[in-house]
Design an enzyme around this catalytic site. Structure first.
Site, short mmCIF file in Angstrom:
data_model
loop_
_atom_site.label_atom_id
_atom_site.label_comp_id
_atom_site.label_asym_id
_atom_site.label_seq_id
_atom_site.Cartn_x
_atom_site.Cartn_y
_atom_site.Cartn_z
N ASP A 324 0.82 -1.21 0.00
CA ASP A 324 0.00 0.00 0.00
C ASP A 324 0.86 1.26 0.00
O ASP A 324 2.01 1.26 0.40
CB ASP A 324 -0.92 0.01 1.23
CG ASP A 324 -0.14 0.06 2.54
OD1 ASP A 324 0.87 -0.67 2.65
OD2 ASP A 324 -0.52 0.82 3.44
N GLU A 325 0.25 2.34 -0.45
CA GLU A 325 0.78 3.70 -0.33
C GLU A 325 2.23 3.83 -0.79
O GLU A 325 3.01 4.59 -0.22
CB GLU A 325 0.64 4.20 1.12
CG GLU A 325 -0.81 4.29 1.57
CD GLU A 325 -0.96 4.72 3.01
OE1 GLU A 325 -1.89 5.48 3.31
OE2 GLU A 325 -0.15 4.27 3.86
#
Length: 510
Positions: A324-325
């Site tokens: 993620d991210e």
């Protein structure tokens, strides 16, 4: 109080308040999560000194643990006997039925309570353990003057809606020691949660010893958010946590987030950076600024070593790769990285779980997409044939504040009051993602603002109980008014456990 052993915790949690005389209507039991079916018979079973637990040889360790639990709960003398003897004032029979039960999963159980006998049957010890939690919830707050513990009679047939019912604890932003993790396991097991996802590495700290890359912990694990001393688990610590979880029929899911959320690793080994230089250790709370150098072969050797060492200590089926991210990783670099890392994980006989961004890559057949932010990412995973683990941030993130007055936590996804945590349906949350696509529900607690066990408990309870019911109980059994009424009595358990829970104003507490 915080370090009480599991049996004492169970003892403190084991009983609900009830009116005298002892209850005879099983429908009035305050059970969380609520069972699949309840058939009251309006009599009562008496648990008392000399009550006998009957068991076959292969279930003897389970029966002895159950004996200790009941004795700690009631201060009674309980007896374990092999086989079917007739002595004793009342009897509890444990049995594994294999495939003889209806077509339910391994955690299904039946609890048949009669005047003199209780039958607890399941296909597995895990199912017996879930049934034991239900039995403990049926005990009254206090016994009679002669120390008899009455239980309303009837039949409970029960099975979870989802095989995966999880909680996540972030030990990277702030580090929590082995004893805190054990207490967390105790508390989640009582509400039939069966997976604990440990977020073991992030920008602020690397928390698991990797013997082939020792600087990850000695340097990368030395700090945390705010600049505190940090900490890490030795491999012996981690294996102790795994064993402890197994004894509560909870499976550990380790996560090493990559290619982003990796500043602690980058600071520990400069060769993992594209520029060959180590950044400073990070103690803030921003995200998305770090990335492994996906074009370097040494990075994949690093990932292989990390996965190999952790997988060897993890008997559960899953390994979480994060994903993620990773905002500074170009998509053309991110996709081949995720695909290659999946192959590394499957090489060590683990199934991949990743946050929903991983669906941009080609996913392996048994992979799992964890939906937290973008429904289109989860749908992309479904289109590839993968299961979805539901963790919608606006419903189940336990670090979200209850309301604007909550001192802990954040609110970038939502304010999540208790009713908001309960009043949604996993099966209809995202059009195109039905029950057949869902592996289960997981409730993450990120710890940017959480520093100790009291704060963990305040943010987790009672919302995790709401999520536990959504993942265990059938849709037709979920009712906010019914749940909130049962929660009032369940709160007595939390008080006895010294849990610093949130007394939500949307519940009428009595």
């Amino acid at each position: 109080m915080k370090n009480l052993p599991f049996l004492l915790l169970i003892a403190m949690l084991a009983s609900f308040s009830c009116e005298k005389p002892a209850p005879t209507d099983l429908n009035k039991a305050a059970l969380i999560p609520f069972p699949k079916e309840i058939f009251p018979t309006h009599e009562r079973f008496c648990l008392q000194n000399g009550t006998v637990i009957h068991v076959q040889e292969h279930l003897l360790p389970f029966a002895e643990a159950m004996e200790e639990t009941l004795e700690a709960t009631t201060n009674l003398d309980i007896v374990v006997e092999r086989g079917d003897i007739t002595s004793g004032p009342s009897h509890i029979y444990l049995e594994l039925l294999g495939d003889d039960m209806d077509d339910e999963g391994p955690e299904a159980y039946e609890l048949n309570i009669k005047k003199k006998k209780i039958y607890l049957v399941s296909k597995s010890e895990a199912g017996l353990f879930r049934g034991l939690q239900t039995l403990l919830q049926l005990l009254p707050t206090t016994p009679t003057e002669d120390n008899h513990w009455f239980v309303a009679s009837g039949v409970i047939t029960d099975a979870p809606q989802y095989d995966y019912r999880g909680a996540m604890l972030d030990v990277s932003r702030h580090f929590f020691g082995v004893d805190d993790v054990k207490r967390f396991i105790d508390l989640i097991a009582l509400c039939k949660i069966n997976y604990l996802h440990l977020h073991l590495a992030d920008d602020q700290g690397w928390r698991i010893e990797i013997k082939s890359w020792p600087n990850l912990t000695t340097h990368g694990g030395s700090t945390q958010v705010g600049g505190g001393p940090g900490g890490y688990y030795t491999q012996e610590d981690y294996q102790e946590i795994v064993r402890y979880a197994q004894s509560r029929y909870v499976t550990i899911v380790p996560e090493i987030d990559m290619p982003g959320h990796t500043n602690a690793a980058l600071a520990s080994y400069p060769e993992l950076n594209c520029n060959g230089m180590s950044p400073a250790l990070y103690t803030g709370t921003e995200v998305g600024f770090s990335t492994l150098c996906t074009s370097k072969e040494i990075v994949y050797q690093f990932v292989d070593d990390v996965v190999r060492e952790i997988a060897a200590m993890t008997p559960g089926p899953y390994f979480h790769i994060g994903g993620d991210e990773s905002h500074v990783t170009a998509l053309e670099d991110y996709i081949p990285f995720i695909e290659r890392v999946q192959d590394i994980v499957t090489k060590y006989d683990k199934q991949v779980i990743g946050w929903d961004e991983i669906s941009h890559a080609e996913l392996r057949e048994d992979g799992v997409v964890q939906y937290w932010a973008m429904a289109e990412n989860a749908l992309r995973g479904v289109a590839q044939g993968t299961k979805v683990l539901l963790s919608p941030a606006h419903k189940v993130y336990l670090d979200m504040q209850y309301d604007s007055t909550t001192e802990l936590g954040l609110h970038w996804a939502a304010y999540i009051e208790l009713d908001s945590a309960y009043l949604w349906s996993p099966e209809t949350l995202v059009p195109g993602i039905g029950k057949e696509n869902i592996l289960g529900i997981e409730s993450p607690l990120w710890t940017e603002t959480i520093t100790n066990m009291d704060e963990i408990e305040y943010m987790v309870f009672p919302r995790l109980l709401a999520h536990a019911e959504l993942s265990w109980s059938p849709a037709e059994a979920r009712n906010w008014g019914h749940f909130s009424g049962r929660l009032v009595r369940y709160a007595e358990h939390l008080k006895r456990l010294d849990v610093d829970y949130y007394a939500s104003p949307v519940v009428t507490w009595k």
